[in-house]
Every structure is written in structure tokens, then in C-alpha cells.
Design a protein around this motif. Sequence first.
Motif, PDB file in Angstrom:
ATOM      1  N   ASN A   1      -0.315   8.363  -7.837  1.00 47.46           N
ATOM      2  CA  ASN A   1       0.597   9.339  -8.411  1.00 47.46           C
ATOM      3  C   ASN A   1       2.040   8.950  -8.130  1.00 47.46           C
ATOM      4  O   ASN A   1       2.863   9.769  -7.750  1.00 47.46           O
ATOM      5  N   ALA A   2       2.363   7.688  -8.274  1.00 45.48           N
ATOM      6  CA  ALA A   2       3.693   7.196  -7.942  1.00 45.48           C
ATOM      7  C   ALA A   2       3.992   5.972  -8.798  1.00 45.48           C
ATOM      8  O   ALA A   2       3.080   5.262  -9.216  1.00 45.48           O
ATOM      9  N   PRO A   3       5.271   5.710  -9.081  1.00 49.05           N
ATOM     10  CA  PRO A   3       5.611   4.507  -9.847  1.00 49.05           C
ATOM     11  C   PRO A   3       5.308   3.252  -9.052  1.00 49.05           C
ATOM     12  O   PRO A   3       5.505   3.203  -7.836  1.00 49.05           O
TER      13      PRO A   3
ATOM     14  N   LEU B   1       0.870  -1.178   0.000  1.00 51.37           N
ATOM     15  CA  LEU B   1       0.000   0.000   0.000  1.00 51.37           C
ATOM     16  C   LEU B   1       0.904   1.224   0.000  1.00 51.37           C
ATOM     17  O   LEU B   1       1.340   1.687   1.051  1.00 51.37           O
ATOM     18  N   VAL B   2       1.204   1.737  -1.184  1.00 47.59           N
ATOM     19  CA  VAL B   2       2.306   2.679  -1.338  1.00 47.59           C
ATOM     20  C   VAL B   2       1.842   4.113  -1.125  1.00 47.59           C
ATOM     21  O   VAL B   2       0.665   4.449  -1.229  1.00 47.59           O
ATOM     22  N   SER B   3       2.829   4.966  -0.847  1.00 46.80           N
ATOM     23  CA  SER B   3       2.612   6.408  -0.775  1.00 46.80           C
ATOM     24  C   SER B   3       3.143   7.023  -2.056  1.00 46.80           C
ATOM     25  O   SER B   3       3.349   6.341  -3.066  1.00 46.80           O
ATOM     26  N   THR B   4       3.449   8.315  -2.037  1.00 48.12           N
ATOM     27  CA  THR B   4       3.914   8.993  -3.242  1.00 48.12           C
ATOM     28  C   THR B   4       5.298   8.532  -3.679  1.00 48.12           C
ATOM     29  O   THR B   4       5.729   8.839  -4.785  1.00 48.12           O
ATOM     30  N   SER B   5       6.028   7.805  -2.834  1.00 43.93           N
ATOM     31  CA  SER B   5       7.350   7.310  -3.226  1.00 43.93           C
ATOM     32  C   SER B   5       7.265   6.091  -4.123  1.00 43.93           C
ATOM     33  O   SER B   5       8.251   5.685  -4.722  1.00 43.93           O
ATOM     34  N   GLY B   6       6.093   5.476  -4.233  1.00 47.00           N
ATOM     35  CA  GLY B   6       5.933   4.318  -5.100  1.00 47.00           C
ATOM     36  C   GLY B   6       6.291   3.023  -4.406  1.00 47.00           C
ATOM     37  O   GLY B   6       6.655   2.971  -3.237  1.00 47.00           O
ATOM     38  N   GLY B   7       6.183   1.928  -5.179  1.00 49.09           N
ATOM     39  CA  GLY B   7       6.472   0.615  -4.625  1.00 49.09           C
ATOM     40  C   GLY B   7       6.940  -0.338  -5.703  1.00 49.09           C
ATOM     41  O   GLY B   7       6.656  -0.155  -6.887  1.00 49.09           O
ATOM     42  N   ARG B   8       7.673  -1.395  -5.289  1.00 46.98           N
ATOM     43  CA  ARG B   8       8.241  -2.339  -6.257  1.00 46.98           C
ATOM     44  C   ARG B   8       8.208  -3.749  -5.687  1.00 46.98           C
ATOM     45  O   ARG B   8       8.653  -3.981  -4.569  1.00 46.98           O
TER      46      ARG B   8
END
Length: 612
Positions: free
Chosen positions: A261-263, A226-233
Motif C-alpha cells: 500500500n505504498a509507492p 523491504l518498504v513500509s507504508t512510506s514506500g521505497g525508491r
Amino acid sequence: MSELMAEGEALGPSGGEGGGMPAGGIECPAFVADSCDFLQCVVQEISPSLVTRIVRLGFSIPGATPPVYPSITEALMAASGSGVAEIISVQPDTYVEDVSIDLSDFTTVLMLISANGPATTTIAGTGTDVRTVTVTQSLAAGATFSLGTINSTASADKRGFTITGGDGGVGIIDVDADVKIRGNIISGNITDVFVAPFEFEGGGIGVLDSDSVVIAYNDIIGNELLVSTSGGRGAGIYSACSSLWIGENVIDGNVIAGEYNAPRNGGGVCVDGGNLVLCSNDILNNKSIQGAGVWIADVSCGPASDFNAHVESNQIEANLAYGPATGTYEWCQEFRGGGMYADAGDAADPTRTFNCRILLNRMAYNDINMPTTVVLPVVGCDIVHEQGGGLFVTGTLLRLVGGNFPPDTPCGETGTLCDQLLIEGNFIHENTARQGAGVWYEVGSTALGSPDVDDVAARGALYENTTARNHGDDPDGTGAGLFIAASSSVRGDGNVIDDNVGVPSAYPPDWWVECPQARTLPFLFGQMPMIPTAGDCPVDPFDLFGNDSDDADAVLVDDVDAPPHIAGASSPCIDTANDDLVLQRSADIDGDVRDIDVLGIQDDPMDPYFET
């Protein structure tokens, strides 16, 4: 040699004390970029007589033989510093604890296994901003480690755990020793905060800066970032700057969700640099923005890094690159690679190399769900990309001529170093995207070190692939089977690209080449395509097809309970060579051998299977 090593297989995939010979007599290979042989070395039956400690929830019998401990953590603390091989067998129950292991506290071998398998033995993390299981190595020396094992490849013979409930399942961090993760069910781990050093990465398994990690015969299911604006991988598996073997796993239903709004890269598997062998996995129903099934690139490992990836015989199916139905986006969304996304980089750093082989995979029923209503406030961002439903490949391949390079280099020439991309023998069918529903190819090439090497720049190669029944679902849906983007550079032969559907039908449904075209050498398609019209590349069809190509459609067969496949030798396009010189190449994914015009590939140094 420890008693464990004398009885059976050593734990590592490489030679020396961490590797060796299993009981079956097959040598466990050192890491190579083009082999799935490691799967011969993952079975390791452990005799009960080798168990050194037992864990039974709520029981403590330290004087027993072997001693009994009430928790996994207490058993590990007792085993620390013993100086001998330790095998800890955990009895069926649910153990609510966060397990932390420093391999420098152990001398030779550490195994943590369950007595009865993952269906009855659970490690349930507390979910308090830590992973359920964390493995580190604080000193230069550390024991080889195994989390679970398998007595045979039958599912009933797994001796791992159900690992659940953490802010991430398993973490392997800065470990030089050999690690194996086998026979586990890793599910229901939900990461909603930063768990350093991971940043919304590796919902099921996360690996950082580690030298030798095997992940085999696990079910990695239903983990979430469950990602924030920094994104997740990597909701299922994430690895950065490590050497990783991943084989015979089910990687299903892992999702990167949260902030749009994040990768978000690699719903199933995300590998950023290092060495990767990905073989014989079922990668299904995963979700992210890019590379919903698999995402591979090298963006984090710094200068002078070499990225080697071998992706073979995987089922990559029903994955979804997706976004919300409506929303306001603060960056240009790029929904790419429903099945797989591979990025060769931009060749800005000539000290880095990218060598990737994508062989004999089936990529099917993957989809890209472009948002129906979006607001794009970013200057210069006027489109939401939806490309490469089955496979998306991008980047620039570099050929470096001159300099002090070893004589035995990837391109086979003294003083030459080059990147490689080989896509061979895959069946890519029934995927959906706006453009390049089967394959989107956007790989350029460049050459450095000599003014006259443009003609021998590194090129990607596509051989013996079948791309069929893919669907371009947008009015601009050109190249539903294969889309070759502007300034790409590619070689190929023996491909069948047929029966793909584009909207509207006026566009060539099977393939499309944008201008300016850098280089496309002989291709072979299932049917003669439309010659691109004004405004697109005026390509001579014989530059794409090779000599006297067959213009008949391929015959696809639908079998009950099996994917469609080409109707063997009875189908056109299997044997289409018309030269006196013919190279009979390896069989495609369905076992059909295709004969190819030898003139199309005889000078191609990037195909390891070429033989005169």
C-alpha cells in the motif's frame, strides 16, 4: 600537481584539479546532457608504486613502506589530514566493518582500491542500521574520491570490492567533490529500516545532493528494499538532486518489496531530479510497482530546478512491475512502466525545466503483473492501471514565451524557454501490459506568456522507433504497440509500429489515440491502422502517417542468439518518403537508415539531429 595526477587520469569528469586528461589523450568532458563520452574516461590503471597505504586483515606494521593496517577504517584514520594524495590498497579477505569517509578530512585525492579485485575482497557491513560504505563532505573543500577502479574494461581488471550486508550498500551524501564508483560488485544489501537521510532508498547505491558522481563497470545485483507504508525508491541505484553518470553497469535482480500500500519506484534505477546520463547498461530482472527497470522524474528538488536526462544504448529487459496476487489496497495502484517510466511533471512551476532524450535503447520482455484480485476502498479509485509495458511517459511539457531568457535556449528562439522530450531510435519489442504494451504516451503541452502561442507549445517527439510484437493482454488492451492518451501532444516520423497483438482482435492492435486529441503530427507506421471508430478520435490517417505512407508490413528477422530486428533496406517502411525533399537521418538501433518526409519535421526545434 600530485604524483597521482602526473602519472595518469585525474579523478573527476570535469576540468580543473578534479578532472583532466587520461593517459590515452581523450579529454574528460564536463557534464553535458546529451553525451556518453564519459565512458572514455573511466579506465585508470594504478601503478603499485603509487600506493601509500596497505590494508591486510589482522596485520599492523605502521613503520613499513608503505605502512600496513589491520582494517580499512584504521588505514583511513591514519591517512586523514596527511595533505597528500592517498591510495589505499586492500589485500584479499573479508572485512566486516562499516566504512565511513568524510572527504573534508583529505586534501587532494583519496582512492580506496582492492589489490586483486572484488571476487576476493569483500567489505561486509554489520547490518546495524547503517550503510556498508558512507561518503560525506562536512566542509566546503574535499578530496576527489574513487571507490575501486578498473585497469581496463575487461572484467578481470576490476580493482573494486564486493560490498554487501548493509542496510544499503554505498551512500554518497552532500558531496561537492568528484566521486567515482568503479569495478565493484554491490549485492545482497537489504534495507528494512530508515537509514537517514535515506528513506528506503538506494538499496545498492544512494546519492543525495551531490555534484559529480560516476558509477561505471559495477555489478549491482540482488539488492532489496523491504518498504513500509512510506514506500521505497531505487533498489539498485537511487539519486536525488545530483549530477550522475551511470555507464556499463549490470543492474540485475534488484527488488522493492514489502508493504504494497505504498509507492515503489525504480527497481533498477530511480533518479529524482538533477542531471543524469545513463548509457550502455544492462538493466535486467528488476522489480517495483512503477518503472521496474528505470524511473526518472523531478519531484523533490524544489522550484527553479532543471532536470536533464540522457538515456542511451541501454538494454532494459525482463523487468517486472508487479504486485501480490490478492490484497486490499488503500490507494489507487498504478502499475506503469515495466521497462521505463518518465514523468515530465505538471508544469505548475514555470521556473522548472524538463529536458529528456531517450535514444537507441532496447526495451524488451518487460512485463506488468496486475494483481488478479484486489479490493479498492478509496473513493474514486475504480481501476488498477497497467500501462506501458516497455515505456511509460507522462506529464506536461511547458513552453514559456517572453521574459528575460538567454538567447540560446532549448527551443532556439530568443525569449523562449521550453521543456523537451525526444524518444528516438529505440527498439521496443515483446513487452506485455494491459494497455500500451509497447509505449504508453500521456504527455500534454501548454504555453505561457502570450495569447497566441498555442500552436507552438512544447511537444514531445518520437522518431525512428520500432515497436513490434508487444502484447496487450486484457479485453481493454487497446494500442498494444503505441497508446496515445487523451490530450497528448506529440510529433513524430519514421516509426515502425507493427506486428503487435491486442485482445480482442477487434481493437487496433498497433496503435490507439484517445479523445480529445490535442495534436499528433506526421507519424509513420508499419501498416495502415484501423481508423478509430465512434466514441474515439476520428483521425485523418494522413495526419498520422505523413504523405503517401507505405501500407505494407515491416519484415522482422529472428536471428539465433540475437533479438529480432528489421530486415534492413529490404523491408518496407525503411524508406517511405515520397517528397522531393528528403532528410536522411541517423541510423536506428540496428544500423538501418530511414528516410523521412522532410515536411513532417522541418519546423521541429526540439530535435537536435535535424539539419537542413
